[in-house]
Design an enzyme around this catalytic site. Structure first.
Site, PDB file in Angstrom:
ATOM      1  CD  GLN A  62     -21.929  10.582  64.602  1.00 30.84           C
ATOM      2  OE1 GLN A  62     -21.680   9.398  64.413  1.00 30.84           O
ATOM      3  NE2 GLN A  62     -22.373  11.016  65.761  1.00 30.84           N
ATOM      4  CB  SER A  63     -14.684  10.257  61.914  1.00 32.34           C
ATOM      5  OG  SER A  63     -13.720   9.347  61.422  1.00 32.34           O
TER       6      SER A  63
END
Ligand code: PLP
Length: 331
Positions: free
Chosen positions: A82-83
């Site tokens: 989930q960068s």
């Protein structure tokens, strides 16, 4: 050339909506019982605009300008599943016409959520490197870059979080922006508090504070487990020196001037804590501002705990930098 002139001379793309607003959080202050001070303020770097906002936009203004200057035809970067950094890179790359490859730690999820949705819509190429993937020097990313070069392509590799001196220039510039906003508001902040991950934000702010004369004490709240806090502070001080050196600024930042709170991570990076969840809810209910569970919620929880412990004086003005991440609420 002055350090400010050196900063201006660096290649930079205007990708963000700047300056981001600074606002007083009066209803949050009331909820926390801070009627006699200290004052709580927020800088809305969740509103940088680029790719739904966040702190990586500021860094990408410098990183992607360098990519263009090097005539790159592909941009490679890496981060967690989930960068936020990868999402903002994917969006910026699409806008600039660059092929973006994201090397994400973890396995390909059955359904894309949160940050993966905008990245996918922008046409980023996903490389899921498995749960054991490395954030820095991800080997499959390095190999892929080598392969592209062998084909005559020109890849530009951005490290995790764009946390190298080039990317950190975004937060040197943010320090200048804060200084100008202080002057316009007729006040000076005593403290700046923000989430620290790959440390480019903190190092950039520390360097920028030195160059542009911010008097605030800058405190990073670690959002991942720090095995050796002293070594981490030393690394950040070294990072600041590199930034200052690149801008031809004199002086250095001592390890003692690097303030790092490591007690608010909980079980680990991206694992929500009860205090972080409460902070997300508090800012939503009391300010209509959306924090996230991985970064800004934990950082705000750290700030609130420090308030309760009396770490700030009654006349202090505390500025929290909202570094973004709210898209992960939908993951
Ligand atoms: C990356 C990130 C941070 C941390 O910034 P670093 O420069 O990596 O320390 C903080 N908040 C959010 C939302 C981020 O995405």
């Amino acid at each position: 050339m002055t350090p400010a002139g050196a900063l201006d001379a660096l290649p930079r793309l205007r990708l963000c909506q700047l300056p981001t607003p600074i606002q007083r959080l009066e209803r949050v202050e009331a909820a926390l019982g801070l009627t006699g001070g200290p004052e709580l303020w927020i800088k809305r770097d969740d509103l940088t605009g680029l790719g739904l906002g966040g702190n990586k936009g500021r860094k990408l203004e410098f990183a992607l300008a360098e990519a263009q200057e090097q005539e790159a035809d592909a941009v490679l970067t890496t981060g967690g599943l989930q960068s936020n950094h990868c999402r903002q890179t994917a969006v910026a790359g699409a806008a600039l016409g660059l092929e973006v490859h994201l090397f994400l730690k973890g396995d390909r999820p059955e359904r894309f959520t949160g940050n993966l949705i905008p990245s996918e819509l922008c046409g980023a190429v996903f490389h899921f490197v498995g749960p054991k993937g490395a954030y820095t020097e991800e080997p499959s990313m390095t190999e892929f870059a080598d392969r592209l070069r062998a084909e005559g392509r020109r890849p530009y590799v951005i490290p995790a979080g764009a946390s190298n001196p080039t990317g950190a220039m975004g937060y040197v510039n943010a320090a200048r922006e804060i200084k100008a906003q202080e002057e316009a508001l007729g006040l000076a902040f005593d403290h700046i508090v923000h989430a620290t991950g790959s440390t480019g934000t903190q190092a950039g702010l520390l360097a920028g504070a030195k160059i542009f004369g911010l008097s605030a004490r800058i405190t990073g709240v670690a959002v991942g487990t720090v095995a050796d806090p002293e070594a981490r502070r030393r690394d950040i001080a070294g990072f600041v020196d590199k930034i200052l050196g690149r801008l031809g600024a004199s002086g250095a930042v001592a390890e003692e001037d690097v303030h790092l709170l490591t007690g608010y991570v909980g079980e680990g990076y991206a694992v929500p804590t009860p205090e972080g969840r409460a902070a997300v809810r508090l800012l939503a209910e009391r300010a209509g501002v959306f924090l996230d569970y991985t970064y800004t919620g934990k950082a705000m929880a750290g700030l609130i705990d420090q308030l309760r412990q009396g770490a700030f004086g009654p006349t202090d003005r505390v500025l929290f930098i909202h570094t973004g991440g709210q898209i992960a609420l939908f993951a």
